[in-house]
Motif scaffolding. Structure first.
Motif, PDB file in Angstrom:
ATOM      1  N   PHE A 168     -25.598 -25.008 -10.549  1.00 18.85           N
ATOM      2  CA  PHE A 168     -25.415 -25.122 -11.801  1.00 18.85           C
ATOM      3  C   PHE A 168     -25.012 -26.586 -12.337  1.00 18.85           C
ATOM      4  CE2 PHE A 168     -22.306 -25.811 -15.389  1.00 18.85           C
ATOM      5  CZ  PHE A 168     -23.092 -25.121 -16.480  1.00 18.85           C
ATOM      6  N   ALA A 169     -24.402 -27.194 -11.336  1.00 19.46           N
ATOM      7  CA  ALA A 169     -23.739 -28.723 -11.387  1.00 19.46           C
ATOM      8  C   ALA A 169     -25.062 -29.629 -11.615  1.00 19.46           C
ATOM      9  CB  ALA A 169     -22.760 -28.985 -10.451  1.00 19.46           C
ATOM     10  N   GLU A 170     -25.781 -29.441 -10.472  1.00 19.12           N
ATOM     11  CA  GLU A 170     -27.068 -30.345 -10.538  1.00 19.12           C
ATOM     12  C   GLU A 170     -27.913 -30.127 -11.505  1.00 19.12           C
ATOM     13  OE1 GLU A 170     -28.204 -30.637  -5.768  1.00 19.12           O
ATOM     14  OE2 GLU A 170     -27.910 -28.521  -6.287  1.00 19.12           O
ATOM     15  N   ASP A 171     -28.218 -28.875 -11.938  1.00 19.90           N
ATOM     16  CA  ASP A 171     -29.143 -28.891 -13.155  1.00 19.90           C
ATOM     17  C   ASP A 171     -28.557 -29.042 -14.440  1.00 19.90           C
ATOM     18  OD1 ASP A 171     -31.596 -27.994 -12.191  1.00 19.90           O
ATOM     19  OD2 ASP A 171     -31.271 -25.799 -11.997  1.00 19.90           O
ATOM     20  N   HIS A 172     -27.028 -28.999 -14.587  1.00 21.27           N
ATOM     21  CA  HIS A 172     -26.444 -29.241 -15.814  1.00 21.27           C
ATOM     22  C   HIS A 172     -26.572 -30.719 -15.908  1.00 21.27           C
ATOM     23  CE1 HIS A 172     -23.077 -30.179 -18.778  1.00 21.27           C
ATOM     24  NE2 HIS A 172     -23.373 -29.016 -19.170  1.00 21.27           N
ATOM     25  N   ALA A 173     -26.288 -31.543 -14.673  1.00 24.70           N
ATOM     26  CA  ALA A 173     -26.589 -33.004 -14.703  1.00 24.70           C
ATOM     27  C   ALA A 173     -27.933 -33.499 -15.203  1.00 24.70           C
ATOM     28  CB  ALA A 173     -25.991 -33.818 -13.309  1.00 24.70           C
ATOM     29  N   ASP A 191     -35.939 -24.032 -19.962  1.00 24.48           N
ATOM     30  CA  ASP A 191     -36.536 -22.969 -19.418  1.00 24.48           C
ATOM     31  C   ASP A 191     -36.200 -22.440 -17.966  1.00 24.48           C
ATOM     32  OD1 ASP A 191     -38.549 -20.798 -18.430  1.00 24.48           O
ATOM     33  OD2 ASP A 191     -40.354 -22.213 -18.566  1.00 24.48           O
ATOM     34  N   ALA A 192     -35.430 -21.266 -17.871  1.00 26.27           N
ATOM     35  CA  ALA A 192     -34.976 -20.782 -16.563  1.00 26.27           C
ATOM     36  C   ALA A 192     -35.870 -20.348 -15.925  1.00 26.27           C
ATOM     37  CB  ALA A 192     -33.563 -20.167 -17.003  1.00 26.27           C
ATOM     38  N   VAL A 193     -37.059 -19.905 -16.403  1.00 26.30           N
ATOM     39  CA  VAL A 193     -38.065 -19.160 -15.523  1.00 26.30           C
ATOM     40  C   VAL A 193     -37.688 -17.980 -15.019  1.00 26.30           C
ATOM     41  CG1 VAL A 193     -40.086 -19.388 -14.099  1.00 26.30           C
ATOM     42  CG2 VAL A 193     -38.863 -21.437 -14.807  1.00 26.30           C
ATOM     43  N   ASN A 194     -36.838 -17.044 -15.791  1.00 25.02           N
ATOM     44  CA  ASN A 194     -36.441 -15.736 -15.490  1.00 25.02           C
ATOM     45  C   ASN A 194     -35.428 -15.812 -14.329  1.00 25.02           C
ATOM     46  OD1 ASN A 194     -39.443 -15.239 -16.208  1.00 25.02           O
ATOM     47  ND2 ASN A 194     -38.089 -14.223 -17.687  1.00 25.02           N
ATOM     48  N   GLN A 195     -34.800 -16.785 -14.157  1.00 24.62           N
ATOM     49  CA  GLN A 195     -34.014 -17.102 -12.757  1.00 24.62           C
ATOM     50  C   GLN A 195     -32.508 -16.729 -12.813  1.00 24.62           C
ATOM     51  OE1 GLN A 195     -35.762 -16.928  -9.742  1.00 24.62           O
ATOM     52  NE2 GLN A 195     -36.944 -16.701 -11.204  1.00 24.62           N
ATOM     53  N   LEU A 196     -31.926 -16.538 -13.880  1.00 23.35           N
ATOM     54  CA  LEU A 196     -30.481 -16.402 -14.101  1.00 23.35           C
ATOM     55  C   LEU A 196     -30.081 -15.070 -14.201  1.00 23.35           C
ATOM     56  CD1 LEU A 196     -30.041 -19.162 -16.852  1.00 23.35           C
ATOM     57  CD2 LEU A 196     -30.051 -19.659 -14.406  1.00 23.35           C
ATOM     58  N   ASP A 197     -28.815 -14.774 -13.754  1.00 19.20           N
ATOM     59  CA  ASP A 197     -28.262 -13.421 -14.014  1.00 19.20           C
ATOM     60  C   ASP A 197     -27.539 -13.542 -15.412  1.00 19.20           C
ATOM     61  OD1 ASP A 197     -25.678 -14.914 -13.480  1.00 19.20           O
ATOM     62  OD2 ASP A 197     -25.485 -14.255 -11.479  1.00 19.20           O
ATOM     63  N   ARG A 198     -26.692 -12.261 -15.781  1.00 16.07           N
ATOM     64  CA  ARG A 198     -26.336 -12.295 -16.961  1.00 16.07           C
ATOM     65  C   ARG A 198     -25.043 -13.098 -17.105  1.00 16.07           C
ATOM     66  NH1 ARG A 198     -26.319  -5.825 -18.854  1.00 16.07           N
ATOM     67  NH2 ARG A 198     -28.386  -5.441 -18.725  1.00 16.07           N
ATOM     68  N   ASP A 199     -24.172 -13.329 -16.253  1.00 15.81           N
ATOM     69  CA  ASP A 199     -23.098 -14.141 -16.376  1.00 15.81           C
ATOM     70  C   ASP A 199     -23.528 -15.513 -16.169  1.00 15.81           C
ATOM     71  OD1 ASP A 199     -21.266 -12.081 -16.296  1.00 15.81           O
ATOM     72  OD2 ASP A 199     -20.716 -12.145 -14.571  1.00 15.81           O
ATOM     73  N   GLY A 200     -24.323 -15.917 -15.231  1.00 16.64           N
ATOM     74  CA  GLY A 200     -24.742 -17.363 -15.442  1.00 16.64           C
ATOM     75  C   GLY A 200     -25.474 -17.757 -16.704  1.00 16.64           C
ATOM     76  N   ALA A 201     -26.326 -16.763 -17.306  1.00 16.96           N
ATOM     77  CA  ALA A 201     -27.078 -17.086 -18.429  1.00 16.96           C
ATOM     78  C   ALA A 201     -26.053 -17.455 -19.695  1.00 16.96           C
ATOM     79  CB  ALA A 201     -28.019 -16.109 -18.750  1.00 16.96           C
ATOM     80  N   LEU A 202     -24.767 -16.658 -19.690  1.00 16.87           N
ATOM     81  CA  LEU A 202     -23.940 -16.688 -20.784  1.00 16.87           C
ATOM     82  C   LEU A 202     -23.184 -17.975 -20.500  1.00 16.87           C
ATOM     83  CD1 LEU A 202     -22.783 -15.465 -23.298  1.00 16.87           C
ATOM     84  CD2 LEU A 202     -21.249 -14.299 -21.467  1.00 16.87           C
ATOM     85  N   LEU A 203     -22.989 -18.526 -19.442  1.00 17.60           N
ATOM     86  CA  LEU A 203     -22.368 -19.753 -19.182  1.00 17.60           C
ATOM     87  C   LEU A 203     -23.228 -20.939 -19.533  1.00 17.60           C
ATOM     88  CD1 LEU A 203     -20.051 -21.501 -18.074  1.00 17.60           C
ATOM     89  CD2 LEU A 203     -21.262 -21.468 -15.742  1.00 17.60           C
ATOM     90  N   TRP A 204     -24.710 -20.962 -19.050  1.00 20.33           N
ATOM     91  CA  TRP A 204     -25.749 -21.701 -19.448  1.00 20.33           C
ATOM     92  C   TRP A 204     -25.672 -21.947 -21.040  1.00 20.33           C
ATOM     93  CZ3 TRP A 204     -27.850 -25.820 -17.547  1.00 20.33           C
ATOM     94  CH2 TRP A 204     -28.151 -25.985 -16.381  1.00 20.33           C
ATOM     95  N   SER A 205     -25.795 -20.896 -21.847  1.00 22.28           N
ATOM     96  CA  SER A 205     -25.858 -20.822 -23.053  1.00 22.28           C
ATOM     97  C   SER A 205     -24.900 -21.700 -23.801  1.00 22.28           C
ATOM     98  CB  SER A 205     -25.902 -19.473 -23.642  1.00 22.28           C
ATOM     99  OG  SER A 205     -26.106 -19.439 -24.840  1.00 22.28           O
ATOM    100  N   ARG A 206     -23.609 -21.433 -23.411  1.00 24.01           N
ATOM    101  CA  ARG A 206     -22.576 -22.111 -23.930  1.00 24.01           C
ATOM    102  C   ARG A 206     -22.343 -23.496 -23.764  1.00 24.01           C
ATOM    103  NH1 ARG A 206     -18.488 -16.878 -22.737  1.00 24.01           N
ATOM    104  NH2 ARG A 206     -19.118 -15.791 -24.786  1.00 24.01           N
ATOM    105  N   ARG A 207     -22.979 -23.933 -22.476  1.00 19.25           N
ATOM    106  CA  ARG A 207     -22.916 -25.165 -22.076  1.00 19.25           C
ATOM    107  C   ARG A 207     -23.892 -26.168 -22.645  1.00 19.25           C
ATOM    108  NH1 ARG A 207     -19.690 -26.556 -17.406  1.00 19.25           N
ATOM    109  NH2 ARG A 207     -17.811 -25.121 -17.563  1.00 19.25           N
ATOM    110  N   LEU A 208     -25.112 -25.492 -22.845  1.00 26.33           N
ATOM    111  CA  LEU A 208     -26.201 -26.229 -23.427  1.00 26.33           C
ATOM    112  C   LEU A 208     -25.925 -26.398 -24.754  1.00 26.33           C
ATOM    113  CD1 LEU A 208     -28.977 -24.014 -21.838  1.00 26.33           C
ATOM    114  CD2 LEU A 208     -28.727 -26.133 -21.237  1.00 26.33           C
ATOM    115  N   ALA A 209     -25.158 -25.521 -25.481  1.00 25.58           N
ATOM    116  CA  ALA A 209     -24.846 -25.758 -26.718  1.00 25.58           C
ATOM    117  C   ALA A 209     -24.132 -27.100 -26.952  1.00 25.58           C
ATOM    118  CB  ALA A 209     -24.004 -24.518 -27.472  1.00 25.58           C
ATOM    119  N   ASP A 210     -23.243 -27.284 -25.965  1.00 26.15           N
ATOM    120  CA  ASP A 210     -22.357 -28.582 -26.188  1.00 26.15           C
ATOM    121  C   ASP A 210     -23.364 -29.733 -26.089  1.00 26.15           C
ATOM    122  OD1 ASP A 210     -20.093 -26.957 -26.136  1.00 26.15           O
ATOM    123  OD2 ASP A 210     -19.774 -27.094 -23.868  1.00 26.15           O
TER     124      ASP A 210
END
Length: 376
Positions: A168-173, A191-210
């Motif tokens: 997550f840290a590397e991709d977020h950077a 595009d996450a190519v269907n590779q996230l789980d539910r918790d990870g996707a929710l974290l990503w969604s909120r960080r991506l909004a930022d």
């Protein structure tokens, strides 16, 4: 007028293997293309989606239904492609889609109109986004940022990149440096190519909004509609799905369950232009924007662009900068964006001359082989 000949062709191009996404390393790109010729000499071309390692299934299905096309009236795309015998699996859907595309190309050419106009559209320019940002061996975040900023310099006002293969840290950077490079006014999709789980996707969604990201494509496995509905409800950016889907009931479920903020489809898999138009309208009825997906040759790319001009609810169309196969065959207005849009005006049919597929090509741009043909 009747269909008098069918030709099955395969595009193939050898790639270096240096570029990859979370599930594929690109050493080769293959794509099925077909040509239908009518008794008045007009030829229509179409392309279907395919699984790279099972492209033979497409051609097996096409050979099965080809005799049903010979002698048929090509001016009724919806009736002819819709009347093919049903088949389970992606190959049947992809073949029907390619046939429908070729029939519409033929019909538009006969009418002397562009495909988008033949489909009832009035938009002459289509909003697009540059699709790239793959992982590449030896390519760091700075080079990625340069790549994406380069698309903006070419006239794109939207871009898309991959996530999901690194921590997550590397991709977020990676996302953060791209956002800085393209500026705040350029739309950014991931595009996450269907590779996230539910918790990870929710974290990503909120960080991506930022970071001002406009949409998260394929966050979860294709069949996790419940998870996508949760993410669309609780997350902070729209969910985009589902590019490799072909079953009408699944698209309907995605809309009914409010599992997507943008309904994605591939015109080479969902049923061709005929069915794609219906999908765009269904999405509109649910208050959801539709977005055509494309990562194959110029034939499918052209069809995707015309779909973008055929219905006001079609949003940005994917224009692939890595899978740019045969893009030199596109008319200039369909290659060079102005203010984030490409033109679908001033062409007949798809805008690609069938004879151009036969022209000699440089070895590094790929080749097109005719596998077999049938004639009435």
């Amino acid at each position: 007028m009747r269909i008098i000949a069918i030709a099955a062709c395969e595009f193939s191009r050898t790639l270096s293997g240096a570029a990859w996404n979370p599930v594929s390393r690109w050493r080769e790109r293959r794509a099925p293309i077909l040509r239908l010729t009518a008794s008045d000499g007009i030829t229509g071309i179409g392309e279907g989606w395919s699984r790279q390692q099972d492209i033979a299934a497409f051609f097996e299905r096409l050979r099965l239904v080809a005799p049903l096309l010979l002698g048929a009236d090509p001016l009724d795309p919806m009736g002819l492609s819709g009347g093919l015998p049903a088949a389970a699996g992606w190959a049947g859907a992809a073949v029907a889609s390619a046939i429908d595309m070729a029939l519409w190309d033929m019909r538009a050419k006969r009418e002397g109109r562009s495909l988008h106009a033949a489909l009832g559209g009035t938009r002459r320019v289509v909003p697009v986004y540059a699709s790239g940002g793959l992982y590449v061996d030896g390519k760091g975040p700075e080079a990625l940022a340069t790549e994406m900023a380069g698309y903006v310099a070419q006239g794109f006002t939207g871009v898309k990149m991959k996530i999901g293969a690194l921590s997550f840290a590397e991709d977020h950077a990676r996302v953060r440096i791209v956002r800085q490079a393209i500026g705040p006014r350029t739309e950014l999709f991931v595009d996450a190519v269907n590779q996230l789980d539910r918790d990870g996707a929710l974290l990503w969604s909120r960080r991506l909004a930022d970071l001002g990201v406009a949409g998260l494509q394929a966050p979860l496995p294709f069949d996790d509609i419940e998870g996508m509905a949760m993410l669309q409800r609780q997350g902070s950016v729209p969910v985009i799905a589902s590019e490799a889907e072909f079953r009408p009931e699944v698209f309907q479920c995605l809309l009914r369950e409010k599992a997507v903020g943008m309904l994605q489809f591939c015109v080479g898999l969902c049923g061709g232009p005929s069915r794609a138009l219906a999908l765009i309208a269904e999405a509109a009825a649910h208050g959801v924007t539709a977005t055509p997906q494309c990562h194959a040759t110029a034939v499918l790319q052209a069809a995707s662009l015309h779909l973008g001009g055929a219905h006001p609810n079609a949003g940005r169309v994917e224009f692939h900068m890595f899978h740019d196969h045969l893009h030199d065959l596109l008319p200039p207005g369909m290659r060079a964006p102005r203010a984030g849009c490409l033109s679908v005006d001033g062409v007949t049919g798809l805008g690609i001359a069938p004879e151009a597929l036969d022209a000699p090509r440089a070895p590094d741009t790929g080749e097109i082989r005719t596998l077999w043909s049938m004639a009435a």
